[in-house]
Write a protein that holds these residues in place. Structure first.
Motif, PDB file in Angstrom:
ATOM      1  N   ASN A   1       1.712   7.646   0.420  1.00 11.75           N
ATOM      2  CA  ASN A   1       2.718   8.616   0.299  1.00 11.75           C
ATOM      3  C   ASN A   1       4.220   8.458   0.603  1.00 11.75           C
TER       4      ASN A   1
ATOM      5  N   ASP B   1       6.672   4.072   3.655  1.00 11.34           N
ATOM      6  CA  ASP B   1       7.232   2.930   3.928  1.00 11.34           C
ATOM      7  C   ASP B   1       8.154   2.380   2.604  1.00 11.34           C
TER       8      ASP B   1
ATOM      9  N   ASP C   1      -0.121   0.571  -5.358  1.00  8.71           N
ATOM     10  CA  ASP C   1      -1.162   1.109  -5.000  1.00  8.71           C
ATOM     11  C   ASP C   1      -2.255   1.404  -6.001  1.00  8.71           C
TER      12      ASP C   1
ATOM     13  N   THR D   1       0.739  -1.135   0.062  1.00  7.63           N
ATOM     14  CA  THR D   1       0.086   0.105  -0.118  1.00  7.63           C
ATOM     15  C   THR D   1       0.989   1.280  -0.069  1.00  7.63           C
TER      16      THR D   1
ATOM     17  N   HIS E   1      -3.230  -4.709  -4.421  1.00  5.66           N
ATOM     18  CA  HIS E   1      -2.423  -5.837  -3.906  1.00  5.66           C
ATOM     19  C   HIS E   1      -2.876  -7.078  -4.197  1.00  5.66           C
TER      20      HIS E   1
ATOM     21  N   GLN F   1      -3.994   4.094  -6.507  1.00  6.20           N
ATOM     22  CA  GLN F   1      -4.057   5.621  -7.119  1.00  6.20           C
ATOM     23  C   GLN F   1      -2.823   6.036  -7.652  1.00  6.20           C
TER      24      GLN F   1
HETATM   25  C1  LIG Z   1      -2.784   4.232   4.591  1.00  9.15           C
HETATM   26  S1  LIG Z   1      -2.580   4.410   3.100  1.00  9.15           S
HETATM   27  C2  LIG Z   1      -0.739   3.810   2.939  1.00  9.15           C
HETATM   28  C3  LIG Z   1       0.304   4.546   3.579  1.00  9.15           C
HETATM   29  C4  LIG Z   1       1.699   4.516   3.062  1.00  9.15           C
HETATM   30  N1  LIG Z   1       2.241   2.920   3.346  1.00  9.15           N
HETATM   31  C5  LIG Z   1       2.727   5.176   3.359  1.00  9.15           C
HETATM   32  O1  LIG Z   1       3.818   5.155   3.758  1.00  9.15           O
HETATM   33  O2  LIG Z   1       2.631   6.725   3.246  1.00  9.15           O
HETATM   34  C6  LIG Z   1      -3.361   3.499   2.189  1.00  9.15           C
HETATM   35  C7  LIG Z   1      -3.016   3.090   0.634  1.00  9.15           C
HETATM   36  O3  LIG Z   1      -3.873   1.931   0.297  1.00  9.15           O
HETATM   37  C8  LIG Z   1      -4.296   2.221  -0.933  1.00  9.15           C
HETATM   38  N2  LIG Z   1      -4.877   1.090  -1.534  1.00  9.15           N
HETATM   39  C9  LIG Z   1      -6.204   1.028  -1.251  1.00  9.15           C
HETATM   40  N3  LIG Z   1      -6.690  -0.309  -1.776  1.00  9.15           N
HETATM   41  C10 LIG Z   1      -5.707  -0.946  -2.324  1.00  9.15           C
HETATM   42  C11 LIG Z   1      -5.334  -1.986  -3.135  1.00  9.15           C
HETATM   43  N4  LIG Z   1      -6.371  -2.882  -3.168  1.00  9.15           N
HETATM   44  N5  LIG Z   1      -4.180  -2.279  -3.434  1.00  9.15           N
HETATM   45  C12 LIG Z   1      -3.123  -1.531  -2.857  1.00  9.15           C
HETATM   46  N6  LIG Z   1      -3.495  -0.408  -2.549  1.00  9.15           N
HETATM   47  C13 LIG Z   1      -4.637  -0.010  -2.118  1.00  9.15           C
HETATM   48  C14 LIG Z   1      -4.763   3.569  -0.998  1.00  9.15           C
HETATM   49  O4  LIG Z   1      -4.892   3.969  -2.228  1.00  9.15           O
HETATM   50  C15 LIG Z   1      -3.828   4.348  -0.077  1.00  9.15           C
HETATM   51  O5  LIG Z   1      -2.875   4.805  -0.662  1.00  9.15           O
END
Ligand SMILES: C[S@@+](CC[C@H](N)C(=O)[O-])C[C@H]1O[C@@H](n2cnc3c(N)ncnc32)[C@H](O)[C@@H]1O
Length: 193
Positions: free
Chosen positions: A31, A34, A52, A28, A81, A54
Motif C-alpha cells: 500500500n 514504506d 510488487d 514489497t 523482488h 500486484q
Molecule cells: C505486507 S505487504 C507490503 C506492505 C507495504 N510495504 C506497505 O508499506 O504498505 C506485502 C506485499 O508483498 C507483495 N509481494 C508478494 N510476493 C512478492 C514478490 N515476489 N515480489 C515483490 N512483492 C511481492 C504482495 O503483493 C504485497 O503487496
C-alpha cells in the motif's frame, strides 16, 4: 507491541540511516507506506525503486506518492523482488542505502497472494549485494498466517548464517512476543564483499 509497531521500528531505523539524495528500494511496495517514507527522505535528488507483483498495490503506491508530490521520486515496477538486481540499474549496485521488505500479504487484498520463502531468500541475497557499505536492509516477518511461519524461519536462518565480519544483524521482537508475533530483522552491511 502490535504489527504496526514493528513496522514503526523499521521506519525509525531507516530514517536514522537514509539521507536526501540517496538511492533506496522497497522490495514489497504493497500500500506504499514504506515507499512514501523512503521517497520523503531521499527527496527529489534521490531515487526509490519499488517492486510488487500486484498491479493494484503499485496503483495505490503511485497515488500515495502523487498525493505527496513525490511521484517523480518513486519508480514502480510490477516485478517480483527476486528480480531486484535486474530492476535496479547496475550503476547503482553497491550504492543503495536502504532496502525494505515487509513480507506477507497485501492488507485489504488477496490473502492467498503472499511472499514466499524461496523468492524472498533470493531477493534478500540480491538486496545485500546492492547495498552500500553502511547500508541497511530491514525485513518485517509475519509468522502468523499460513506459509508465514516457514518463510519467517527461513529468513531468520538466512540472517543467522551471514558472515558477522560483513553484516551486523539485530532482531526486534514484538512486545508480549508469542510464537506467531511479527518480528523485524535489521541487517547492516559493515563491509562490502
Ligand atoms: C505486507 S505487504 C507490503 C506492505 C507495504 N510495504 C506497505 O508499506 O504498505 C506485502 C506485499 O508483498 C507483495 N509481494 C508478494 N510476493 C512478492 C514478490 N515476489 N515480489 C515483490 N512483492 C511481492 C504482495 O503483493 C504485497 O503487496
Amino acid at each position: 507491541m502490535s504489527a504496526i509497531k514493528v513496522t514503526e521500528v523499521a521506519h525509525s531505523l531507516v530514517s536514522g540511516r537514509l539521507q536526501a539524495g540517496d538511492i533506496a528500494v522497497d522490495a514489497t511496495a504493497g500500500n506504499g507506506h514504506d515507499t512514501l517514507l523512503l521517497a520523503r527522505i531521499v527527496g527529489k535528488t534521490g531515487e526509490v525503486f519499488a517492486l510488487d507483483v500486484q498491479a493494484c498495490a503499485l496503483a495505490t503506491t503511485g497515488s500515495r506518492l502523487k498525493e505527496h508530490g513525490l511521484d517523480q521520486v518513486g519508480k514502480l515496477y510490477q516485478r517480483g523482488h527476486e528480480d531486484l538486481a535486474e530492476v535496479v540499474p547496475g550503476c547503482h549496485h553497491g550504492r543503495v542505502s536502504a532496502v525494505m521488505f515487509n513480507l506477507g500479504y497485501l492488507p485489504g487484498g488477496d490473502k492467498s497472494l503472499i511472499t514466499r520463502e524461496q523468492t524472498t531468500i533470493v531477493a534478500l541475497q540480491q538486496a545485500l549485494e546492492i547495498l552500500s557499505k553502511g547500508g541497511l536492509c530491514t525485513v518485517v516477518c509475519y509468522p502468523g498466517h499460513e506459509g508465514g511461519a516457514r518463510e519467517a524461519a527461513a529468513v531468520a536462518r538466512f540472517v543467522k548464517e551471514l558472515d558477522p565480519g560483513s553484516y551486523r544483524c539485530q532482531r526486534h521482537d514484538s512486545e508480549h512476543c508469542l510464537n506467531h508475533s511479527p518480528f523485524l530483522l535489521a541487517i547492516e552491511k559493515v563491509c562490502p564483499g
